[in-house]
Design a protein around this motif. Structure first.
Motif, short mmCIF file in Angstrom:
data_model
loop_
_atom_site.label_atom_id
_atom_site.label_comp_id
_atom_site.label_asym_id
_atom_site.label_seq_id
_atom_site.Cartn_x
_atom_site.Cartn_y
_atom_site.Cartn_z
N UNK A 169 0.87 -1.18 0.00
CA UNK A 169 0.00 0.00 0.00
C UNK A 169 0.90 1.22 0.00
N UNK A 170 0.72 2.09 -0.98
CA UNK A 170 1.50 3.33 -1.04
C UNK A 170 0.91 4.31 -0.04
N UNK A 171 1.62 4.55 1.05
CA UNK A 171 1.11 5.42 2.11
C UNK A 171 1.19 6.88 1.69
N UNK A 172 0.16 7.62 2.07
CA UNK A 172 0.14 9.07 1.87
C UNK A 172 0.40 9.73 3.23
N UNK A 173 0.74 11.01 3.25
CA UNK A 173 1.12 11.66 4.51
C UNK A 173 0.06 11.55 5.61
N UNK A 174 -1.22 11.55 5.26
CA UNK A 174 -2.28 11.52 6.27
C UNK A 174 -2.59 10.10 6.76
N UNK A 175 -2.06 9.08 6.11
CA UNK A 175 -2.38 7.70 6.47
C UNK A 175 -1.76 7.32 7.82
N UNK A 176 -2.53 6.60 8.62
CA UNK A 176 -2.07 6.15 9.92
C UNK A 176 -1.80 4.65 9.83
N UNK A 177 -0.58 4.25 10.18
CA UNK A 177 -0.16 2.85 10.10
C UNK A 177 -0.75 2.04 11.24
N UNK A 178 -1.09 0.79 10.96
CA UNK A 178 -1.61 -0.12 11.98
C UNK A 178 -0.49 -0.58 12.91
N UNK A 179 -0.85 -0.84 14.17
CA UNK A 179 0.08 -1.48 15.10
C UNK A 179 0.00 -2.99 14.96
N UNK A 180 -1.18 -3.47 14.53
CA UNK A 180 -1.39 -4.91 14.37
C UNK A 180 -2.59 -5.14 13.46
N UNK A 181 -2.74 -6.37 13.00
CA UNK A 181 -3.92 -6.75 12.21
C UNK A 181 -4.44 -8.07 12.78
N UNK A 182 -5.75 -8.15 12.96
CA UNK A 182 -6.39 -9.40 13.38
C UNK A 182 -7.17 -9.94 12.20
N UNK A 183 -6.83 -11.15 11.79
CA UNK A 183 -7.57 -11.86 10.75
C UNK A 183 -7.96 -13.22 11.30
N UNK A 184 -8.59 -14.04 10.47
CA UNK A 184 -8.95 -15.38 10.90
C UNK A 184 -7.74 -16.28 11.13
N UNK A 185 -6.54 -15.81 10.72
CA UNK A 185 -5.31 -16.57 10.96
C UNK A 185 -4.63 -16.19 12.25
N UNK A 186 -5.03 -15.07 12.86
CA UNK A 186 -4.43 -14.66 14.12
C UNK A 186 -4.10 -13.18 14.15
N UNK A 187 -3.39 -12.80 15.20
CA UNK A 187 -2.98 -11.42 15.40
C UNK A 187 -1.54 -11.26 14.93
N UNK A 188 -1.33 -10.38 13.97
CA UNK A 188 0.02 -10.10 13.46
C UNK A 188 0.41 -8.70 13.94
N UNK A 189 1.52 -8.60 14.66
CA UNK A 189 1.94 -7.33 15.24
C UNK A 189 2.97 -6.65 14.34
N UNK A 190 2.74 -5.38 14.05
CA UNK A 190 3.66 -4.58 13.24
C UNK A 190 4.50 -3.65 14.10
N UNK A 191 3.95 -3.23 15.25
CA UNK A 191 4.65 -2.28 16.14
C UNK A 191 4.68 -2.85 17.54
N UNK A 192 5.70 -3.65 17.90
CA UNK A 192 5.75 -4.25 19.24
C UNK A 192 5.69 -3.22 20.36
N UNK A 193 6.19 -2.02 20.10
CA UNK A 193 6.20 -1.00 21.13
C UNK A 193 4.79 -0.51 21.48
N UNK A 194 3.79 -0.89 20.65
CA UNK A 194 2.43 -0.46 20.92
C UNK A 194 1.76 -1.28 22.01
N UNK A 195 2.42 -2.34 22.51
CA UNK A 195 1.89 -3.15 23.61
C UNK A 195 0.49 -3.66 23.29
N UNK A 196 0.38 -4.35 22.17
CA UNK A 196 -0.91 -4.86 21.73
C UNK A 196 -1.39 -6.00 22.62
#
Length: 197
Positions: A169-196
């Motif tokens: 995904x080509x991010x634009x300046x206003x876009x906010x990045x996810x700390x994690x994503x939850x799908x039917x496969x589980x929780x994938x963490x992108x930002x460990x510092x976010x204490x998900x």
């Protein structure tokens, strides 16, 4: 091709795939998602967590919100006020739901306004770096920016099906990045510092 145009095409493609999922398979995937989310998303008593009431072919996370509420979290959902703004109103067993924008139901004006620390966010598409494509209105981007100015919205967890992942995904300046994503496969963490967890 411009970034906005590429995002528009990806949004349309991934939503079409999500829409085409048979209802029994969607239900099965939602149940898996709720179970995995309940096992991995922390909810301390008194924490304010924003979820959402599903529309169209979105994942139904109401069972997950019930589990988090059972652990003492205060649950809220977004309510569209106007073309620019959403607020978050409390959702509990006593909440009266009324028709809202975009064919949604949401808490009435009597429900308490809350400011979430964690947001469970529906989306159209996401990539392996945590970039997301929303529905195109920018409501969440604006709300998250305002909350973060207050030191809130520290955890942003996307909610999607695996079929909504795209290579990039080509991010634009206003876009906010996810700390994690939850799908039917589980929780994938992108930002460990976010204490998900």
């Amino acid at each position: 091709m411009a970034s906005a145009e590429m995002k528009g095409q990806l949004r349309k493609q991934r939503l079409a795939v999500r829409d085409a999922m048979p209802s029994d398979l969607r239900k099965e995937k939602c149940e898996a998602m709720a179970a995995l989310g309940a096992a991995t998303i922390a909810a301390l008593p008194g924490a304010v967590i924003s979820g959402f009431l599903p529309i169209r072919s979105e994942a139904d996370i109401r069972p997950l919100m019930d589990v988090l509420r059972g652990r003492g979290a205060r649950i809220c959902v977004p309510v569209v006020l106007d073309r620019e703004t959403i607020v978050f109103r409390e959702l509990n067993d006593a909440t009266v739901l009324v028709p809202g924008s975009f064919g949604t139901l949401g808490p009435s004006e009597d429900a308490a306004l809350l400011e979430p620390e964690t947001l469970l966010v529906p989306l159209a598409a996401f990539d392996a770096a945590g970039q997301r494509i929303g529905y195109g209105g920018g409501y969440y981007d604006r709300a998250i920016a305002l909350l973060r100015q207050k030191g809130l919205a520290r955890r942003l967890i996307g909610i999607a099906f695996d079929c909504q992942e795209v290579p990039s995904v080509a991010a634009e300046p206003h876009d906010v990045r996810l700390d994690a994503i939850l799908t039917e496969s589980g929780l994938r963490i992108f930002s460990p510092e976010a204490d998900v967890e």
